[in-house]
Motif scaffolding. Structure first.
Motif, mmCIF file in Angstrom:
data_model
loop_
_atom_site.group_PDB
_atom_site.id
_atom_site.type_symbol
_atom_site.label_atom_id
_atom_site.label_comp_id
_atom_site.label_asym_id
_atom_site.label_seq_id
_atom_site.Cartn_x
_atom_site.Cartn_y
_atom_site.Cartn_z
ATOM 1 N N LEU A 41 0.311 10.112 4.989
ATOM 2 C CA LEU A 41 -0.066 8.265 4.942
ATOM 3 C C LEU A 41 1.208 7.191 4.103
ATOM 4 C CD1 LEU A 41 -2.905 8.286 2.669
ATOM 5 C CD2 LEU A 41 -2.624 7.794 4.675
ATOM 6 N N THR A 57 -3.711 17.661 -1.707
ATOM 7 C CA THR A 57 -4.071 16.348 -1.674
ATOM 8 C C THR A 57 -2.935 15.593 -1.326
ATOM 9 O OG1 THR A 57 -5.925 16.524 -3.414
ATOM 10 C CG2 THR A 57 -4.493 14.766 -2.984
ATOM 11 N N MET A 111 0.963 -1.176 0.513
ATOM 12 C CA MET A 111 -0.027 -0.101 -0.125
ATOM 13 C C MET A 111 0.942 1.032 0.355
ATOM 14 S SD MET A 111 -3.026 -0.251 0.028
ATOM 15 C CE MET A 111 -3.997 1.504 -0.392
ATOM 16 N N GLN A 112 2.144 1.266 0.583
ATOM 17 C CA GLN A 112 2.682 2.715 1.094
ATOM 18 C C GLN A 112 3.223 2.868 -0.787
ATOM 19 O OE1 GLN A 112 3.501 4.328 3.573
ATOM 20 N NE2 GLN A 112 2.319 2.150 4.547
ATOM 21 N N PHE A 150 2.945 10.579 -8.826
ATOM 22 C CA PHE A 150 2.604 11.187 -10.815
ATOM 23 C C PHE A 150 1.654 12.207 -9.832
ATOM 24 C CE2 PHE A 150 -1.947 10.837 -12.606
ATOM 25 C CZ PHE A 150 -1.538 10.777 -13.950
ATOM 26 N N LEU A 151 0.841 12.956 -8.990
ATOM 27 C CA LEU A 151 0.884 14.185 -8.807
ATOM 28 C C LEU A 151 1.544 15.353 -9.635
ATOM 29 C CD1 LEU A 151 -1.311 14.067 -5.679
ATOM 30 C CD2 LEU A 151 -2.207 15.040 -7.651
ATOM 31 N N ILE A 185 -1.467 15.246 1.752
ATOM 32 C CA ILE A 185 -2.101 13.987 2.685
ATOM 33 C C ILE A 185 -1.399 12.639 2.269
ATOM 34 C CG2 ILE A 185 -4.294 12.445 3.064
ATOM 35 C CD1 ILE A 185 -5.871 15.322 2.706
ATOM 36 N N LEU A 186 -1.112 12.515 1.412
ATOM 37 C CA LEU A 186 -0.893 11.363 0.443
ATOM 38 C C LEU A 186 0.674 11.322 1.588
ATOM 39 C CD1 LEU A 186 -1.365 11.020 -3.275
ATOM 40 C CD2 LEU A 186 -1.318 9.669 -1.707
ATOM 41 N N ALA A 204 1.888 7.707 -6.932
ATOM 42 C CA ALA A 204 0.410 8.286 -6.136
ATOM 43 C C ALA A 204 1.434 9.666 -6.357
ATOM 44 C CB ALA A 204 -0.743 7.975 -5.440
ATOM 45 N N ILE A 220 2.082 2.519 -3.235
ATOM 46 C CA ILE A 220 1.221 3.187 -4.371
ATOM 47 C C ILE A 220 0.952 4.305 -4.174
ATOM 48 C CG2 ILE A 220 -1.364 3.107 -4.693
ATOM 49 C CD1 ILE A 220 -1.560 0.066 -4.092
ATOM 50 N N PHE A 221 1.013 4.575 -2.849
ATOM 51 C CA PHE A 221 0.717 6.292 -2.303
ATOM 52 C C PHE A 221 2.299 7.185 -2.951
ATOM 53 C CE2 PHE A 221 -1.482 4.681 1.719
ATOM 54 C CZ PHE A 221 -2.856 5.020 0.999
ATOM 55 N N VAL A 269 -0.155 10.802 9.181
ATOM 56 C CA VAL A 269 -1.408 11.257 8.660
ATOM 57 C C VAL A 269 -2.352 12.654 9.432
ATOM 58 C CG1 VAL A 269 -3.669 11.595 7.410
ATOM 59 C CG2 VAL A 269 -2.409 9.402 7.528
ATOM 60 N N ASP A 270 -2.681 11.880 11.137
ATOM 61 C CA ASP A 270 -2.707 13.372 11.678
ATOM 62 C C ASP A 270 -1.784 15.382 12.265
ATOM 63 O OD1 ASP A 270 -0.546 12.530 12.842
ATOM 64 O OD2 ASP A 270 -1.543 12.195 15.573
#
Lengths: 95, 190, 112, 276
Positions: free
Chosen positions: A52, A45, A1-2, A11-12, A48-49, A8, A4-5, A57-58
């Motif tokens: 993660l 966005t 999952m890490q 890419f952003l 927040i990525l 992402a 993927i973030f 995140v907090d």
């Protein structure tokens, strides 16, 4: 999952470079403003990525909220400034 | 070539420079807006803070009091409070429909963006229409809904409720005001 | 991967797709008024989808802290849905008052 | 004169570059700061100040002097802006607009005409008018209270999350600027007067320095908050934590007031008659 973030986020960041073209070379001031606004919404966005990815995140949510607020105020103030101080009219006549 | 001339000229007369005239009214003494602001602030503080010990809740009470003192009359006016719960429920019922419309709008714009002959498909134009909504809040929701949905952006809302809308192509602007106005009107009970 | 992970990944991918559309849109469209359409709408939708995806991912471990963080992300989404149309509107208003002429089909055909 | 200034700048710059090689490399793990100071902060920070965020502990407790003078620098920036820009002489405007409040009639007064200055019944209107915009106005009314609350949250939770006085002060100032943008400058003055802004900016720095002086009076070092324990009624560690909160509030006040002061002066070119 890490991972993927991470992908992402990369890419952003690449997409933000595309928006940067409009912010640098935009024919009018307002085109630059659109570019800046687009970069700002992507940054919210992205923050927040990043949170993660680092699993904090907090913390990053607060930064993202502050960034969204200041981005909105900046765009509003800039558009008001160009309405009032007539920085745009010369460009509009030149077209 | 379009058979009718698209209305692209800007009607400068429609742009009123001044605030609408409000005759001076005696200030409302009702404490309800302040109580409402305080409660909303307190709930928001609890969500933001996430710490439920005595010290942080006391800080939250002090902060909410500061916000209420400085800007308690901003969120809403006293005479609007009567119909508020119903309006909120109706607004929440309106949101899913709006989200679906926004999704459809985005698909439409996405198709335009990635279409190779994009320049032939788009046909920007200015549309003007008169709304029948009377409430300022309803006009505000309507204007923002227009901006968020099919290829249209609210350019200006005059004091008398005349909307100027920029539409990206012919199909986008045709539905206005249409169904959305009815649904927004239903929120405020008109 | 759990079901929540897959849903979150799908949402984030959708958000990134919308962001890509927005970025390409403000490069391709001919004038400032039409560029606002992808900038105002697609970016809002992208933010909405990506942030909802991330909030769903946070719900993997169901504790008070993660639920509150997901609520904060929702708060950002609500904030964006209020402010983004207003920012778009402020920019377009400045353009109209400055007298920038909208691009039309006729203006392009007249130039040919 | 300009050549003299250039020579001075070049000489000072040359001196700085001359001194540069003696510093440790950037990010050098063997430098004294990395071997002695940073481990101490990281190990002792949470135990000393009860602040999980070590940046806050360093900024507001271990290096409180630096932060105090940062706040003073911001305050003096606001003062400089005030002294340079603020003018009390009225500009001669060719035409002015006034609105008669009981009837709503707008008066247009040409140059040289008698203006109804100081009357309660007339309200001046900007000559370069602020366009009234229902959407922007309503949005700002909706979000300004929440931005203010978020700013106060950032100030109050400096111990746990990224934030503190500077960030929260900027957000609170931005909320007031947002209100001034959405209506106009005179309406903003009704909520936060110029005098109040000046007073708050000075008060912020005073709270910071005053906390240090109170520590001094109670027998400790300047800005050693553990000596506040007697006043606050808690143990030394919690006293440090609360001391950090107090000076964060001071910094937040100063930054907020200076932001608003800069906006008031810059947007109206110091005349305070009409702004953005």
């Amino acid at each position: 999952m890490q991972s993927i973030f991470l992908y992402a986020g990369v890419f952003l960041a690449c997409i933000m470079v595309l928006s940067l073209y409009r912010a640098v070379f935009g024919p009018t001031v307002l085109d630059r403003l659109i570019g800046v606004n687009a970069i700002g919404s992507k940054t919210t966005t992205l923050l927040i990525l990043i949170g993660l990815i680092y699993e904090r995140v907090d913390m990053f949510v607060d930064i993202a909220l502050a960034y969204a607020t200041l981005n909105f105020i900046a765009v509003l103030a800039a558009s008001r400034y160009f309405q009032k101080k007539k920085g745009l009219y010369d460009e509009a006549e030149g077209r | 070539m379009a058979n009718t001339k698209p209305d692209n000229t800007v009607d400068y007369q429609a742009f009123s420079p001044f605030k609408p005239f409000e005759p001076p009214t005696p200030p409302e003494k009702s404490p309800l807006p302040y109580v409402f602001t305080f409660c909303v602030c307190m709930i928001t503080w609890l969500v933001l803070s996430g710490k439920f010990d005595f010290f942080h809740i006391a800080l939250g009470i002090v902060s909410s009091a500061i916000v209420t003192a400085t800007s308690g009359d901003m969120l809403l006016k006293a005479r609007r409070i009567a119909g508020l719960p119903g309006a909120w429920l109706r607004f929440i019922a309106y949101v899913p429909w709006l989200l679906f419309e926004i999704f459809r709008a985005n698909m439409h714009v996405m198709r335009l963006v990635f279409h190779p002959r994009m320049m032939d498909l788009i046909d920007p134009r200015m549309i003007r229409f008169q709304t029948r909504l009377d409430n300022e809040m309803a006009r505000f929701i309507f204007a923002n809904s227009i901006t968020l949905t099919p290829g249209t952006i609210t350019v200006y809302v005059s004091i008398l409720g005349k909307y100027t809308v920029h539409a990206i192509d012919r199909a986008s602007g045709q539905g206005l005001p249409g169904e959305m106005e009815d649904r927004v009107g239903a929120i405020v009970g008109e | 991967m759990s079901v929540l992970d897959i849903v979150a990944t799908a949402m984030i991918a959708m958000g990134l797709f919308f962001f890509l559309g927005g970025a390409i849109g403000i490069l391709r469209f001919p004038d400032f008024y039409s560029r606002l359409h992808p900038a105002g709408k697609l970016d809002t939708m992208g933010q909405f989808a990506a942030m909802i995806g991330m909030a769903i991912y946070l719900l993997n471990d169901l504790s008070l802290g993660s639920v509150l963080t997901a609520l904060k992300i929702l708060l950002i989404v609500v904030f964006v849905f209020i402010t983004s149309p207003t920012a778009t509107h402020a920019i377009v208003d400045a353009g109209v008052r400055a007298g920038l002429a909208p691009w039309t089909k006729e203006s392009r055909e007249g130039r040919r | 004169m300009r050549a003299f200034a250039l020579i001075t700048v070049l000489m000072v710059g040359g001196l700085l570059f001359y001194g540069l090689p003696d510093f440790p490399d950037w990010g050098d793990p063997a430098s004294p700061a990395s071997t002695h100071l940073s481990p101490f902060y990281i190990e002792q920070g949470a135990a000393d100040t009860h602040a999980p965020n070590v940046v806050t502990a360093v900024l507001a407790y271990y290096r409180g002097y630096d932060t105090m003078f940062e706040a003073a620098v911001i305050f003096s920036a606001g003062l400089a802006c005030f002294f340079l820009l603020r003018t009390f002489r009225q500009k001669s405007i060719e035409t002015r607009l006034y609105r008669h409040l009981p009837t709503g009639v707008t008066l247009r007064i040409e140059e040289g005409g008698k203006t109804p200055e100081g009357s309660d019944e007339f309200e001046p209107i900007d000559s370069h008018w602020v366009p009234y915009d229902m959407i922007i106005n309503l949005t700002c009314r909706l979000i300004v209270p929440f931005v203010q609350l978020f700013a106060l949250y950032v100030i109050a939770h400096g111990h746990y999350s990224p934030g503190g006085g500077f960030q929260g002060g900027v957000l609170f100032g931005a909320a007031i600027i947002l209100y001034a943008i959405s209506t106009d400058l005179r309406t903003a003055f009704k909520r936060l007067q110029e005098k109040a802004v000046m007073l708050l900016s000075a008060l912020g720095v005073l709270i910071y320095a005053g906390t240090g002086v109170v520590c001094l009076v109670l027998g400790g070092n300047f800005l050693d908050y553990s000596f506040l324990a007697g006043i606050l009624g808690v143990d030394a560690v919690m006293a440090r934590s609360h001391g950090i909160l107090i000076i964060e509030i001071g910094v937040g006040l100063a930054v907020m007031a200076v932001m608003v002061m800069l906006y008031y002066n810059l947007s109206s070119a110091g005349r305070h008659d009409e702004g953005l």
